[in-house]
Enzyme design. Structure first.
Site, mmCIF file in Angstrom:
data_model
loop_
_atom_site.group_PDB
_atom_site.id
_atom_site.type_symbol
_atom_site.label_atom_id
_atom_site.label_comp_id
_atom_site.label_asym_id
_atom_site.label_seq_id
_atom_site.Cartn_x
_atom_site.Cartn_y
_atom_site.Cartn_z
ATOM 1 N N TYR A 179 0.844 -1.302 0.103
ATOM 2 C CA TYR A 179 -0.081 0.000 -0.124
ATOM 3 C C TYR A 179 1.012 1.083 0.050
ATOM 4 C CZ TYR A 179 -4.643 -2.086 0.246
ATOM 5 O OH TYR A 179 -5.754 -2.779 -0.208
ATOM 6 N N GLY B 179 -10.221 -5.874 -4.446
ATOM 7 C CA GLY B 179 -8.772 -6.410 -4.769
ATOM 8 C C GLY B 179 -8.051 -7.337 -3.796
ATOM 9 N N ASP B 180 -8.137 -6.769 -2.624
ATOM 10 C CA ASP B 180 -7.640 -7.819 -1.457
ATOM 11 C C ASP B 180 -8.208 -9.039 -1.714
ATOM 12 O OD1 ASP B 180 -5.912 -5.721 0.062
ATOM 13 O OD2 ASP B 180 -7.778 -4.739 0.172
ATOM 14 N N ALA B 181 -9.534 -9.018 -1.727
ATOM 15 C CA ALA B 181 -10.083 -10.361 -1.640
ATOM 16 C C ALA B 181 -9.726 -11.534 -2.998
ATOM 17 C CB ALA B 181 -11.715 -10.390 -1.801
#
Length: 493
Positions: free
Chosen positions: A145, A272-274
């Site tokens: 990030y 996006g994390d999933a």
């Protein structure tokens, strides 16, 4: 990357944030500026960045270790609390305050975002615990990030070495650093790919990025259109053979097929994390990149339909909410969550004299899914199990207290010795027990598994139990001296 790998945890490496949602209604503009006035009614918090990735990964049932820079402030303390006993946190030093992103939503629509804290990973020697975690990883997910963790020399060197031994999935960021060479899969979104000069929507996009990063496979996420996958030699693609894929040159696009209709605006926060988490879990379990990407598209789609990051948030006290579910609404709640494709978590017990150990377990249990239902013993059931002097608190009052907790979505009372009959009707996806049940027979486990669910044991806080509290209180009371009878004559005079 070697085809042989050690079995170990999924290690998430990256920058963690605290995400906050303030929800309210807006019916007027401010008198001093043309901006909406939001009457905030509820506040939700969740880990963000790599913290959200680790939380989502923990729901897979695998051991998860989070290597992240974390500070010493209120936001950092809240982050640790939200991760609970689900994720092992290996802390790197942070320079500055923990980043906190606050979305303000009026009538369900985001109207602004407030960012506080510019903390970055401190350029200092990496703790040995971080190296140890990476060395025993079965797979690694890098959630960059742009706040410095992936720029640390020690972290990059160890990730480069591990990429030759275990699958490394890298979710990049425009302000972050380039993935190390040899990643099994890199997962940029379309805008990140365009910023790097790749051609949008074709296999050339994945090919350019794969050569740039020297990755084994690249999956460009395309939002509602699925993902574009290029793998193998990047010149001679090994095609996917599933019907939901379509050809784009020498690459393949995995469509987000089979999406359920959804009324209203979809929140894609955390999608996006999933996607990256599902891909990393699949590779950890031995899947090919093609299979991993198909699973990731399906998982990200289900995640968005279930409410995205808001569905894994924890409500904190802000204002009195009049629409919290009553205990009798638990079955209706489960039906709603299941219809939306969400995950139902359940746990059970007497919960007589609610204490810290109960709250810790309930908070951790809620993080495993989209709704938590607590099954509590009736008064008669407690008496049969604990003796004639229990419960100390009636079932009605116990249910009311539990329903008031932000982490509890519904409460159901059962009268039998075990909640097996109730669980056959609820059919939870996850049934939670404390780790003190490890090695013991759990009578209701068979019913849960027959209904398609699984049993998860979560850590308990040592030293806390209602029976122990009651015994200690009675022992203290019996040891206390009996006060002398007052002399009423002296009192009057």
């Amino acid at each position: 990357m070697s085809t042989t790998r050690a079995v170990g945890p999924l290690v998430v490496v990256g920058d963690s944030l605290l995400d906050v949602d303030l929800e309210g209604s807006s019916e007027r503009l401010a008198p001093d500026a043309p901006v909406p006035v939001v009457d905030v009614a509820r506040e939700w918090q969740r880990p963000g960045g790599a913290g959200l990735a680790a939380l989502l990964a923990a729901r897979s049932g695998h051991e998860v270790v989070l290597v992240t820079a974390i500070g010493a402030d209120d936001s950092a303390d809240r982050l640790r609390s939200l991760l609970g006993g689900l994720v092992e946190v290996v802390a790197l030093p942070l320079s500055g305050g923990t980043s906190r992103k606050t979305r303000v939503l009026a009538n369900g629509v985001p109207v602004t975002r407030l960012d506080v804290g510019r903390g970055r990973a401190l350029d200092a020697p990496v703790p040995q615990a971080a190296y140890d975690a990476l060395d025993r990883a079965g797979a690694v997910l890098v959630a960059d990030y742009g706040r410095g963790v992936t720029a640390l020399d020690g972290i990059r060197e160890r990730l480069t070495a591990r990429a030759r031994q275990v699958p490394v999935v890298w979710d990049p960021h425009p302000r972050g650093t380039a993935p190390v060479a040899g990643c099994a899969l890199v997962t940029p979104n379309a805008s990140e790919a365009r910023a790097l000069g790749a051609v949008d929507g074709t296999a050339d996009q994945g090919r350019v990025l794969g050569r740039l990063w020297r990755a084994e496979a690249v999956a460009v996420t395309l939002g509602a259109r699925g993902a574009l996958l290029v793998e193998g030699d990047l010149d001679t693609h090994v095609p996917l053979d599933e019907p939901e894929t379509s050809s784009t040159g020498s690459g393949q696009r995995v469509d987000a097929a089979g999406r359920a209709p959804h009324a209203g605006r979809l929140d894609t926060c955390g999608a996006g994390d999933a996607f990256a988490v599902a891909a990393a879990v699949a590779l950890l379990e031995g899947a090919t990149p093609g299979t991993a990407v198909r699973r990731a598209v399906a998982s990200a789609t289900a995640f968005v339909l279930a409410g995205a990051a808001t569905a894994v948030s924890t409500e904190v006290p802000y204002a009195t909410s009049s629409d919290r579910p009553e205990p009798a609404d638990a079955f209706a709640l489960v039906a709603q969550v299941r219809a939306a494709g969400g995950t139902v978590v359940a746990t059970g017990g007497c919960f007589d004299l609610l204490h810290r150990g109960h709250v810790s377990l309930l908070t951790a249990a809620r993080s495993l899914g989209d709704a938590l239902v607590v099954c509590i013993n009736s008064d008669a059931s407690v008496r049969r199990a604990k003796g004639p002097d229990r419960p100390l608190v009636t079932a009605e009052d116990r249910a009311r207290v539990l329903s008031a907790l932000a982490c509890v979505d519904g409460v159901v009372v059962f009268d039998e010795a075990t909640p097996a009959e109730l669980l056959a009707e609820l059919r939870p996806d996850v049934w939670v027990k404390g780790s003190d049940y490890a090695g013991q027979d759990i009578p209701e486990a068979r019913v849960v598994e027959e209904g398609g669910g699984r049993v998860v044991l979560l850590p308990v806080v040592d030293g806390y139990s209602t029976t122990r509290l009651v015994d200690r209180s009675r022992a203290t009371a019996s040891a206390a001296p009996v006060p002398a009878r007052p002399n009423h004559t002296e009192e009057i005079s």
